[in-house]
Write a protein that holds these residues in place. Structure first.
Motif, PDB file in Angstrom:
ATOM      1  N   ALA A 136       0.856  -1.188   0.000  1.00 28.74           N
ATOM      2  CA  ALA A 136       0.000   0.000   0.000  1.00 28.74           C
ATOM      3  C   ALA A 136       0.891   1.237   0.000  1.00 28.74           C
ATOM      4  O   ALA A 136       2.031   1.195   0.453  1.00 28.74           O
ATOM      5  N   CYS A 137       0.353   2.335  -0.495  1.00 23.80           N
ATOM      6  CA  CYS A 137       1.095   3.589  -0.547  1.00 23.80           C
ATOM      7  C   CYS A 137       1.423   4.047   0.872  1.00 23.80           C
ATOM      8  O   CYS A 137       0.559   4.059   1.747  1.00 23.80           O
ATOM      9  N   ALA A 138       2.673   4.430   1.101  1.00 27.14           N
ATOM     10  CA  ALA A 138       3.112   4.881   2.419  1.00 27.14           C
ATOM     11  C   ALA A 138       2.535   6.247   2.770  1.00 27.14           C
ATOM     12  O   ALA A 138       2.528   6.636   3.937  1.00 27.14           O
ATOM     13  N   ARG A 139       2.035   6.979   1.797  1.00 30.77           N
ATOM     14  CA  ARG A 139       1.500   8.325   2.046  1.00 30.77           C
ATOM     15  C   ARG A 139      -0.018   8.306   2.248  1.00 30.77           C
ATOM     16  O   ARG A 139      -0.522   8.777   3.240  1.00 30.77           O
ATOM     17  N   CYS A 140      -0.751   7.749   1.282  1.00 37.37           N
ATOM     18  CA  CYS A 140      -2.216   7.811   1.342  1.00 37.37           C
ATOM     19  C   CYS A 140      -2.865   6.480   1.700  1.00 37.37           C
ATOM     20  O   CYS A 140      -4.054   6.428   1.992  1.00 37.37           O
TER      21      CYS A 140
ATOM     22  N   THR B 299      -0.147   8.898  -7.807  1.00 37.52           N
ATOM     23  CA  THR B 299      -0.724  10.190  -7.426  1.00 37.52           C
ATOM     24  C   THR B 299       0.146  10.911  -6.401  1.00 37.52           C
ATOM     25  O   THR B 299       0.462  12.094  -6.556  1.00 37.52           O
ATOM     26  N   CYS B 300       0.548  10.213  -5.354  1.00 39.57           N
ATOM     27  CA  CYS B 300       1.385  10.827  -4.312  1.00 39.57           C
ATOM     28  C   CYS B 300       2.773  11.151  -4.850  1.00 39.57           C
ATOM     29  O   CYS B 300       3.350  12.184  -4.510  1.00 39.57           O
ATOM     30  N   ALA B 301       3.316  10.278  -5.681  1.00 39.59           N
ATOM     31  CA  ALA B 301       4.640  10.517  -6.250  1.00 39.59           C
ATOM     32  C   ALA B 301       4.632  11.767  -7.121  1.00 39.59           C
ATOM     33  O   ALA B 301       5.547  12.588  -7.042  1.00 39.59           O
ATOM     34  N   ARG B 302       3.595  11.942  -7.916  1.00 40.10           N
ATOM     35  CA  ARG B 302       3.510  13.135  -8.770  1.00 40.10           C
ATOM     36  C   ARG B 302       3.347  14.399  -7.930  1.00 40.10           C
ATOM     37  O   ARG B 302       3.942  15.432  -8.211  1.00 40.10           O
ATOM     38  N   ALA B 303       2.549  14.329  -6.888  1.00 42.70           N
ATOM     39  CA  ALA B 303       2.293  15.505  -6.046  1.00 42.70           C
ATOM     40  C   ALA B 303       3.533  15.941  -5.265  1.00 42.70           C
ATOM     41  O   ALA B 303       3.686  17.114  -4.940  1.00 42.70           O
ATOM     42  N   HIS B 304       4.415  15.004  -4.964  1.00 37.32           N
ATOM     43  CA  HIS B 304       5.575  15.299  -4.119  1.00 37.32           C
ATOM     44  C   HIS B 304       6.900  14.980  -4.816  1.00 37.32           C
ATOM     45  O   HIS B 304       7.891  14.682  -4.152  1.00 37.32           O
TER      46      HIS B 304
ATOM     47  N   TRP C 261       4.685   3.212  -9.638  1.00 38.00           N
ATOM     48  CA  TRP C 261       4.921   3.516  -8.230  1.00 38.00           C
ATOM     49  C   TRP C 261       6.376   3.940  -8.037  1.00 38.00           C
ATOM     50  O   TRP C 261       7.255   3.572  -8.805  1.00 38.00           O
ATOM     51  N   THR C 262       6.632   4.697  -6.978  1.00 38.75           N
ATOM     52  CA  THR C 262       7.976   5.160  -6.661  1.00 38.75           C
ATOM     53  C   THR C 262       8.426   4.533  -5.355  1.00 38.75           C
ATOM     54  O   THR C 262       7.641   4.431  -4.421  1.00 38.75           O
ATOM     55  N   CYS C 263       9.679   4.139  -5.302  1.00 42.47           N
ATOM     56  CA  CYS C 263      10.249   3.579  -4.082  1.00 42.47           C
ATOM     57  C   CYS C 263      11.267   4.561  -3.531  1.00 42.47           C
ATOM     58  O   CYS C 263      12.100   5.082  -4.263  1.00 42.47           O
ATOM     59  N   SER C 264      11.176   4.826  -2.242  1.00 42.36           N
ATOM     60  CA  SER C 264      12.110   5.722  -1.576  1.00 42.36           C
ATOM     61  C   SER C 264      12.640   5.016  -0.337  1.00 42.36           C
ATOM     62  O   SER C 264      11.883   4.361   0.381  1.00 42.36           O
ATOM     63  N   VAL C 265      13.933   5.128  -0.090  1.00 40.99           N
ATOM     64  CA  VAL C 265      14.533   4.526   1.102  1.00 40.99           C
ATOM     65  C   VAL C 265      14.741   5.631   2.126  1.00 40.99           C
ATOM     66  O   VAL C 265      15.473   6.584   1.880  1.00 40.99           O
TER      67      VAL C 265
END
Length: 69
Positions: free
Chosen positions: A21-25, A51-56, A36-40
């Motif tokens: 699941a998205c860590a933001r929403c 959606t969250c990746a584009r917004a941030h 999807w975007t992965c961030s460490v």
């Protein structure tokens, strides 16, 4: 790309995990993760939906922890 040793021991979520699941929403994954975007952050992988990746995007590229955005 290789993952750090012991990554699975820390309970890391992989892109193959159906419960991802998205860590933001919190949006559940329901298909391929190509958008999807992965961030460490702090040694933990966090996945963000399109959606969250584009917004941030600027914060992600600037490596700002998601707690700040």
């Amino acid at each position: 790309m290789t993952s750090p040793s012991g990554d699975r021991d820390r309970g890391a979520v992989t892109a193959d995990d159906p419960a991802l699941a998205c860590a933001r929403c919190g949006a559940p994954s329901d298909g391929p993760f190509s958008t999807w975007t992965c961030s460490v952050e702090g040694g933990v992988r966090r996945y963000f939906c399109e959606t969250c990746a584009r917004a941030h995007l600027r914060a992600i590229e600037g490596r700002i922890d998601s707690a700040w955005w």
